[in-house]
Write a protein that holds these residues in place. Structure first.
Motif, PDB file in Angstrom:
ATOM      1  N   LYS A 174      44.817  46.688  38.460  1.00  0.00           N
ATOM      2  CA  LYS A 174      43.845  45.638  38.764  1.00  0.00           C
ATOM      3  C   LYS A 174      44.048  44.452  37.818  1.00  0.00           C
ATOM      4  CE  LYS A 174      40.238  48.694  40.594  1.00  0.00           C
ATOM      5  NZ  LYS A 174      38.809  49.097  40.498  1.00  0.00           N
ATOM      6  N   VAL A 175      43.974  43.257  38.380  1.00  0.00           N
ATOM      7  CA  VAL A 175      44.124  42.025  37.605  1.00  0.00           C
ATOM      8  C   VAL A 175      42.992  41.073  37.984  1.00  0.00           C
ATOM      9  CG1 VAL A 175      45.593  40.035  37.097  1.00  0.00           C
ATOM     10  CG2 VAL A 175      46.635  42.271  37.517  1.00  0.00           C
ATOM     11  N   ARG A 176      42.335  40.540  36.965  1.00  0.00           N
ATOM     12  CA  ARG A 176      41.242  39.595  37.196  1.00  0.00           C
ATOM     13  C   ARG A 176      41.779  38.177  37.067  1.00  0.00           C
ATOM     14  NH1 ARG A 176      37.644  36.737  34.143  1.00  0.00           N
ATOM     15  NH2 ARG A 176      35.535  36.437  34.982  1.00  0.00           N
ATOM     16  N   ASP A 177      41.343  37.289  37.942  1.00  0.00           N
ATOM     17  CA  ASP A 177      41.766  35.894  37.910  1.00  0.00           C
ATOM     18  C   ASP A 177      40.551  35.000  38.105  1.00  0.00           C
ATOM     19  OD1 ASP A 177      43.514  33.803  37.639  1.00  0.00           O
ATOM     20  OD2 ASP A 177      44.363  33.944  39.654  1.00  0.00           O
TER      21      ASP A 177
ATOM     22  N   ARG B  85      52.743  49.633  50.386  1.00  0.00           N
ATOM     23  CA  ARG B  85      52.070  48.923  49.296  1.00  0.00           C
ATOM     24  C   ARG B  85      51.430  47.638  49.811  1.00  0.00           C
ATOM     25  NH1 ARG B  85      55.183  47.533  44.172  1.00  0.00           N
ATOM     26  NH2 ARG B  85      56.571  46.478  45.669  1.00  0.00           N
ATOM     27  N   SER B  86      50.311  47.271  49.223  1.00  0.00           N
ATOM     28  CA  SER B  86      49.666  46.015  49.577  1.00  0.00           C
ATOM     29  C   SER B  86      48.831  45.528  48.397  1.00  0.00           C
ATOM     30  CB  SER B  86      48.781  46.178  50.818  1.00  0.00           C
ATOM     31  OG  SER B  86      47.738  47.098  50.563  1.00  0.00           O
ATOM     32  N   TYR B  87      48.637  44.225  48.343  1.00  0.00           N
ATOM     33  CA  TYR B  87      47.742  43.645  47.347  1.00  0.00           C
ATOM     34  C   TYR B  87      46.388  43.402  48.006  1.00  0.00           C
ATOM     35  CZ  TYR B  87      50.886  42.929  43.433  1.00  0.00           C
ATOM     36  OH  TYR B  87      51.713  43.133  42.357  1.00  0.00           O
ATOM     37  N   LYS B  88      45.330  43.918  47.376  1.00  0.00           N
ATOM     38  CA  LYS B  88      43.972  43.735  47.890  1.00  0.00           C
ATOM     39  C   LYS B  88      43.280  42.672  47.050  1.00  0.00           C
ATOM     40  CE  LYS B  88      40.700  46.812  47.193  1.00  0.00           C
ATOM     41  NZ  LYS B  88      39.900  48.057  47.306  1.00  0.00           N
ATOM     42  N   LEU B  89      42.843  41.626  47.704  1.00  0.00           N
ATOM     43  CA  LEU B  89      42.160  40.520  47.053  1.00  0.00           C
ATOM     44  C   LEU B  89      40.669  40.641  47.336  1.00  0.00           C
ATOM     45  CD1 LEU B  89      41.977  37.717  45.690  1.00  0.00           C
ATOM     46  CD2 LEU B  89      42.550  36.710  47.905  1.00  0.00           C
ATOM     47  N   THR B  90      39.850  40.672  46.289  1.00  0.00           N
ATOM     48  CA  THR B  90      38.398  40.799  46.434  1.00  0.00           C
ATOM     49  C   THR B  90      37.717  39.602  45.786  1.00  0.00           C
ATOM     50  OG1 THR B  90      38.588  43.212  46.302  1.00  0.00           O
ATOM     51  CG2 THR B  90      36.390  42.284  46.010  1.00  0.00           C
TER      52      THR B  90
ATOM     53  N   LEU C 286      51.122  37.053  39.771  1.00  0.00           N
ATOM     54  CA  LEU C 286      50.325  37.925  38.906  1.00  0.00           C
ATOM     55  C   LEU C 286      51.132  38.389  37.702  1.00  0.00           C
ATOM     56  CD1 LEU C 286      48.459  40.088  41.588  1.00  0.00           C
ATOM     57  CD2 LEU C 286      47.570  38.144  40.277  1.00  0.00           C
ATOM     58  N   GLY C 287      52.420  38.596  37.902  1.00  0.00           N
ATOM     59  CA  GLY C 287      53.276  39.009  36.796  1.00  0.00           C
ATOM     60  C   GLY C 287      53.453  37.924  35.751  1.00  0.00           C
ATOM     61  N   SER C 288      53.240  36.666  36.152  1.00  0.00           N
ATOM     62  CA  SER C 288      53.407  35.552  35.226  1.00  0.00           C
ATOM     63  C   SER C 288      52.157  35.244  34.425  1.00  0.00           C
ATOM     64  CB  SER C 288      53.808  34.291  36.009  1.00  0.00           C
ATOM     65  OG  SER C 288      52.713  33.834  36.796  1.00  0.00           O
TER      66      SER C 288
ATOM     67  N   LYS D 275      38.702  27.637  39.779  1.00  0.00           N
ATOM     68  CA  LYS D 275      37.646  26.649  39.996  1.00  0.00           C
ATOM     69  C   LYS D 275      36.251  27.285  39.950  1.00  0.00           C
ATOM     70  CE  LYS D 275      40.530  23.461  42.654  1.00  0.00           C
ATOM     71  NZ  LYS D 275      40.703  22.695  43.924  1.00  0.00           N
ATOM     72  N   GLY D 276      36.067  28.141  38.955  1.00  0.00           N
ATOM     73  CA  GLY D 276      34.770  28.764  38.747  1.00  0.00           C
ATOM     74  C   GLY D 276      34.544  30.042  39.526  1.00  0.00           C
ATOM     75  N   ALA D 277      35.421  30.357  40.478  1.00  0.00           N
ATOM     76  CA  ALA D 277      35.280  31.579  41.275  1.00  0.00           C
ATOM     77  C   ALA D 277      36.037  32.721  40.610  1.00  0.00           C
ATOM     78  CB  ALA D 277      35.798  31.360  42.690  1.00  0.00           C
ATOM     79  N   HIS D 278      35.449  33.916  40.612  1.00  0.00           N
ATOM     80  CA  HIS D 278      36.080  35.097  40.036  1.00  0.00           C
ATOM     81  C   HIS D 278      36.774  35.891  41.144  1.00  0.00           C
ATOM     82  CE1 HIS D 278      34.246  34.419  36.133  1.00  0.00           C
ATOM     83  NE2 HIS D 278      33.075  34.189  36.754  1.00  0.00           N
ATOM     84  N   ILE D 279      38.004  36.273  40.871  1.00  0.00           N
ATOM     85  CA  ILE D 279      38.834  36.967  41.870  1.00  0.00           C
ATOM     86  C   ILE D 279      39.411  38.214  41.232  1.00  0.00           C
ATOM     87  CG2 ILE D 279      40.854  36.758  43.384  1.00  0.00           C
ATOM     88  CD1 ILE D 279      39.725  33.548  42.035  1.00  0.00           C
ATOM     89  N   TRP D 280      39.518  39.280  42.030  1.00  0.00           N
ATOM     90  CA  TRP D 280      40.121  40.518  41.557  1.00  0.00           C
ATOM     91  C   TRP D 280      41.265  40.911  42.482  1.00  0.00           C
ATOM     92  CZ3 TRP D 280      35.005  39.402  41.655  1.00  0.00           C
ATOM     93  CH2 TRP D 280      34.321  39.450  40.428  1.00  0.00           C
ATOM     94  N   TRP D 281      42.412  41.195  41.877  1.00  0.00           N
ATOM     95  CA  TRP D 281      43.573  41.680  42.620  1.00  0.00           C
ATOM     96  C   TRP D 281      43.796  43.156  42.289  1.00  0.00           C
ATOM     97  CZ3 TRP D 281      46.115  38.914  46.234  1.00  0.00           C
ATOM     98  CH2 TRP D 281      46.021  37.520  46.209  1.00  0.00           C
TER      99      TRP D 281
END
Length: 436
Positions: A85-88, A107-112, A55-57, A91-97
């Motif tokens: 929050k970071v949006r990614d 600490r934890s990363y939540k993937l939605t 995510l940092g890259s 392959k056409g799918a939208h992901i939020w970190w």
């Protein structure tokens, strides 16, 4: 009293209603969440660090929140995302970190993501993120030096170790040691680094122990630095006196990463691990119901488990290094072959080691042509002097190299040391003649 009961009843009903609302919201929500905690019990979650790197890259040109850092003066300013929050997209799918911190500091990363992309995310996207993060880490890896914090500073599984970038310039090329011995050590390290399949085949944990022993100033710490730079491994400098018991030792061990060198320097001085231990008389304290809470109770058996017991397998590709100035003080069980696989004696400066130092400090490549070398070679055969003392005499004054001046300084130091050692030897012999 009636008002209190009414308020309490209303509160319970509200909580129940909230729980019901949350249940149905989650039940019918089309989104799925996956959490990646920073640690699992006392073990580091390597997926967390890989995700953080990935995510940092991500491109920073569209990010509104950035953080800048400059680790070294010679490096430019490094800009990274500084967003919760970071949006990614994959392959056409939208992901939020989202980075989440719990009340206890975990600490934890939540993937939605949307439920319809579940297979794509779990089977393809998450492995891609982790592998991509690891590749980025490998390309820009900076060797680090870790040291353990006292357990009073631990926050659950966090803050056990603190680290800084390791920038020691030592290398095997500049290490003052006989070339044959140096080559043997380097070959052993390469064999270990490439030995994953071999260790698995013979059924042993992928680890190796090195015992460095010899007088002060003979290069034990420099050897460790050269090993770390040669292998590009992190160093964990384990301070035993800051550990209260064997349980804490195990927790620290499981919190170390693979591809690392775990170091215990001056192990004969760290805690009482000698074979003939002097047992303290605790009867008076026990009668009074008192115990020293700060007393170090790391035992020999606990340390042996750390080296080659069950707990030694908690991590792969790990090297354990002990250093000591007094080999005879250590319990034989601690340093036997199989635990400390390679015993490396770092002794007084030899002529071969001197030539390496002369190249490092005086830029003398064609050593044997200098007329003062023959005198130095003769003195080194008769004189016990550490490589550190030799280096100090060769070091340039005011950064101006004076070959003849430095070599003459070394000759004077060797002659002075040689005369002193002869005098001590004669006094010792006279003492034996008197009392013999």
């Amino acid at each position: 009293m009636a008002i209190k009961e009414f308020l309490l009843s209303s509160f319970h009903q509200l909580c129940f209603a909230q729980r019901v609302s949350d249940y149905f919201t989650n039940l019918f929500s089309p989104y799925v969440e996956i959490n990646f905690p920073e640690s699992d019990e006392y073990r580091l979650n390597h997926a967390f660090s890989a995700i953080e790197t990935y995510l940092g890259s991500k491109a920073t040109d569209k990010s509104k929140h950035l953080k800048g850092s400059q680790v070294k003066e010679s490096k430019g300013l490094v800009l990274k995302r500084d967003e919760v929050k970071v949006r990614d997209e994959y392959k056409g799918a939208h992901i939020w970190w989202e980075i989440v911190t719990s009340a206890d500091g975990e600490r934890s990363y939540k993937l939605t993501f949307h439920n319809r992309a579940r297979s794509l995310i779990t089977d393809s996207y998450v492995p891609y993120v982790v592998e991509e993060g690891k590749c980025i880490e490998a390309k820009k890896k900076q060797t680090k030096l870790f040291t353990n914090n006292p357990s009073s500073q631990w926050v659950f599984s966090h803050n056990m170790w603190r680290s800084i970038e390791f920038e020691h310039p030592a290398s095997f090329e500049t290490l003052a040691m006989d070339p044959e011995k140096k080559e043997e050590i380097m070959n052993d390290l390469v064999a270990f680094r490439n030995g994953k399949d071999y260790y698995k085949k013979i059924g042993k944990a992928w680890k190796r122990g090195y015992l460095l022993y010899g007088p002060p100033g003979t290069g034990k710490s420099t050897m460790i630095s050269a090993m770390a730079n040669f292998l590009n491994y992190n160093i964990y400098d384990l301070e035993l006196t800051a550990i209260k018991n064997n349980s804490e030792l195990r927790k620290l061990l499981t919190a170390t990463a693979s591809k690392s060198i775990v170091v215990i320097e001056d192990i004969d001085c760290s805690v009482d691990l000698t074979g003939n231990r002097i047992k303290k008389d605790r009867n008076s304290m026990e009668k009074n119901g008192e115990q020293d809470k700060d007393e170090n109770t790391v035992t020999l058996s606990g340390l042996l488990n750390f080296i080659d017991g069950i707990w030694s397998a908690c991590g792969q590709e790990r090297i354990v290094v002990f250093t000591t100035n007094h080999l005879d003080k250590l319990d034989p069980a601690l340093i036997r072959r199989g635990r400390m696989d390679m015993h490396i004696e770092l002794s007084y400066c030899t002529y071969e080691a001197f030539k390496i130092l002369a190249k490092n400090y005086l830029d003398l490549d064609d050593h044997d042509d200098h007329p003062l070398f023959r005198k130095i070679k003769s003195l080194l055969k008769e004189t016990k002097i550490s490589p550190a003392d030799v280096a100090e005499n060769l070091m340039a004054r005011n950064h101006q190299i004076d070959v003849d001046g430095s070599l003459n300084n070394l000759i004077k130091a060797l002659e002075k040391r040689n005369n002193s050692q002869r005098s001590q030897h004669e006094r010792k012999n006279n003492k034996f003649r008197i009392f013999g």
